[in-house]
Design a protein around this motif. Structure first.
Motif, PDB file in Angstrom:
ATOM      1  N   SER A   1      37.601  41.074  43.757  1.00  8.87           N
ATOM      2  CA  SER A   1      37.606  40.041  45.033  1.00  8.87           C
ATOM      3  C   SER A   1      38.271  38.902  43.807  1.00  8.87           C
ATOM      4  CB  SER A   1      35.787  40.259  45.274  1.00  8.87           C
ATOM      5  OG  SER A   1      35.315  38.745  46.153  1.00  8.87           O
TER       6      SER A   1
ATOM      7  N   GLU B   1      38.131  41.679  52.018  1.00  2.11           N
ATOM      8  CA  GLU B   1      39.562  41.374  51.628  1.00  2.11           C
ATOM      9  C   GLU B   1      40.142  42.309  50.984  1.00  2.11           C
ATOM     10  OE1 GLU B   1      37.881  38.593  47.629  1.00  2.11           O
ATOM     11  OE2 GLU B   1      36.421  39.047  47.930  1.00  2.11           O
TER      12      GLU B   1
ATOM     13  N   ASN C   1      33.685  43.727  50.248  1.00  2.00           N
ATOM     14  CA  ASN C   1      35.039  43.417  49.720  1.00  2.00           C
ATOM     15  C   ASN C   1      35.733  44.283  50.731  1.00  2.00           C
ATOM     16  OD1 ASN C   1      35.356  46.267  48.748  1.00  2.00           O
ATOM     17  ND2 ASN C   1      36.519  45.123  46.812  1.00  2.00           N
TER      18      ASN C   1
ATOM     19  N   TRP D   1      48.271  38.232  48.319  1.00  2.00           N
ATOM     20  CA  TRP D   1      47.959  37.773  47.498  1.00  2.00           C
ATOM     21  C   TRP D   1      48.580  38.122  46.006  1.00  2.00           C
ATOM     22  CZ3 TRP D   1      46.061  38.764  42.210  1.00  2.00           C
ATOM     23  CH2 TRP D   1      45.568  37.263  41.730  1.00  2.00           C
TER      24      TRP D   1
ATOM     25  N   ASN E   1      37.630  36.285  45.482  1.00  2.00           N
ATOM     26  CA  ASN E   1      36.087  34.945  45.566  1.00  2.00           C
ATOM     27  C   ASN E   1      34.734  35.271  44.671  1.00  2.00           C
ATOM     28  OD1 ASN E   1      33.276  34.320  45.960  1.00  2.00           O
ATOM     29  ND2 ASN E   1      34.225  33.714  48.259  1.00  2.00           N
ATOM     30  N   PRO E   2      34.742  34.078  43.795  1.00  2.00           N
ATOM     31  CA  PRO E   2      34.185  33.587  42.711  1.00  2.00           C
ATOM     32  C   PRO E   2      32.758  34.126  42.654  1.00  2.00           C
ATOM     33  CG  PRO E   2      35.176  31.255  42.803  1.00  2.00           C
ATOM     34  CD  PRO E   2      35.539  32.207  43.726  1.00  2.00           C
ATOM     35  N   ASP E   3      32.399  33.711  43.997  1.00  2.00           N
ATOM     36  CA  ASP E   3      30.820  34.118  43.600  1.00  2.00           C
ATOM     37  C   ASP E   3      30.582  35.832  44.113  1.00  2.00           C
ATOM     38  OD1 ASP E   3      29.850  31.342  44.012  1.00  2.00           O
ATOM     39  OD2 ASP E   3      30.105  30.972  45.789  1.00  2.00           O
ATOM     40  N   ARG E   4      31.416  36.001  44.806  1.00  2.00           N
ATOM     41  CA  ARG E   4      32.084  37.835  44.842  1.00  2.00           C
ATOM     42  C   ARG E   4      31.914  38.522  44.102  1.00  2.00           C
ATOM     43  NH1 ARG E   4      34.822  39.898  50.784  1.00  2.00           N
ATOM     44  NH2 ARG E   4      32.467  38.783  51.165  1.00  2.00           N
TER      45      ARG E   4
END
Length: 337
Positions: free
Chosen positions: A132, A178, A175, A185, A134-137
């Motif tokens: 991921s 993502e 995820n 990315w 996403n920092p929290d995920r």
């Protein structure tokens, strides 16, 4: 215990498959606790049960003499092993002289400190596990992780000249949203991306059935947004690659459950305590450590030949109703990914 200068038979199993790829787990320890890989509270091997780095290097010498052309160092997290760069240098001296490639799989948390040394020791390509952006995920999946050191490590790897492939385990309900952003990315960063189906190895405290996401479904969804074209590119492992229209990034797929890839398996795995597993999905193994410590290379070679005879035709991973909770009880971190 120097190498004995004798002709050596190639590593060919009972089905005629030539083994040219050795994955070496240098430690079962890791500084993360990814939900699909490990339990939150792990009991690791006592350090005195591990092969020394010198023993790993000598066994690697033997496998190279018998025809292994590629070695990948794994864990656990290989960069948590003290003096790991000494081992990389020792094996890396064979690159171009018996060994085609030395690579490493890492979670990236310590990569910033080691990227330059890895390149100097002969590594040119690494895999970084990242599920991921996403920092929290990321913190949720890893149970404890901070994504920033991983990003710093990726930047350091690029600066050092290392080619990077991102490994992303596809997790339904976690995820899956993502995957396309991750692919884009990676394209922007100049990384390849490999998607991996979750595998039933060891008890993790999580329900893999709920999170199993067949990559056949993933590619169907991706094709609604990008054109994927199968290509012949190979890196020695089970990943099958696709070109992505408009992107430099290649998309790899590792599909142990939805599309078995065992027919042309070229791999064996050596654990940090000297056990050879001929298949990730079976518990059958041979133990080299005691034989090596008492009899050196001469005592080990018959055990390797036995392992070749034991190599199964295919794994038996299953997820779903009626399937056991784990095909084998050891965790992925014990065997090496």
């Amino acid at each position: 215990m120097d190498m004995v200068d004798l002709p050596r038979a190639a590593l060919i199993d009972a089905l005629g498959r030539r083994i040219s790829y050795l994955r070496i787990s240098v430690t079962d320890r890791c500084d993360l606790r990814c939900r699909y890989c490990m339990a939150e509270r792990m009991t690791f091997l006592p350090r005195d049960q591990l092969l020394t780095l010198e023993e790993i290097a000598l066994l690697a010498d033997l496998f190279i003499a018998r025809g292994v052309r590629k070695i990948r160092l794994t864990g656990g997290e290989p960069l948590v092993r003290r003096d790991i760069i000494d081992l990389v240098r020792r094996i890396g001296r064979h690159v171009g002289e018996g060994l085609d490639e030395l690579t490493l799989t890492t979670n990236g948390t310590r990569l910033a400190d080691h990227a330059d040394a890895l390149f100097d020791a002969g590594v040119r390509r690494i895999n970084v596990s990242l599920d991921s952006l996403n920092p929290d995920r990321f913190a949720h999946i890893t149970r404890r992780g901070n994504i920033q050191p991983v990003m710093d490590g990726l930047a350091a790897a690029q600066a050092a000249g290392l080619a990077v492939k991102i490994n992303m385990v596809a997790l339904k309900g976690v995820n899956e949203d993502e995957i396309l952003p991750m692919l884009r990315w990676c394209g922007d960063q100049g990384f390849d991306l490999t998607l991996i189906e979750t595998m039933p190895l060891g008890e993790t405290g999580e329900d893999r059935t709920d999170h199993y996401l067949p990559l056949t479904e993933v590619t169907k969804q991706l094709r609604e947004h990008v054109e994927l074209t199968p290509i012949a590119h190979r890196t020695g492992g089970p990943s099958r690659y696709h070109a992505v229209e408009g992107m430099a990034a290649r998309l790899g797929l590792i599909t142990p459950l939805s599309n078995n890839f065992c027919a042309d398996c070229n791999r064996m795995r050596m654990t940090c305590e000297g056990k050879i597993f001929m298949c990730l999905g079976h518990d059958d193994h041979v133990d080299l450590k005691s034989a090596f410590r008492t009899g050196g290379v001469a005592a080990v070679e018959p055990l390797i030949d036995r392992a070749l005879r034991l190599k199964p035709a295919r794994h038996d991973f299953r997820i779903g109703a009626g399937a056991p909770p784990a095909a084998v009880q050891r965790h992925m971190s014990v065997t090496g990914g």
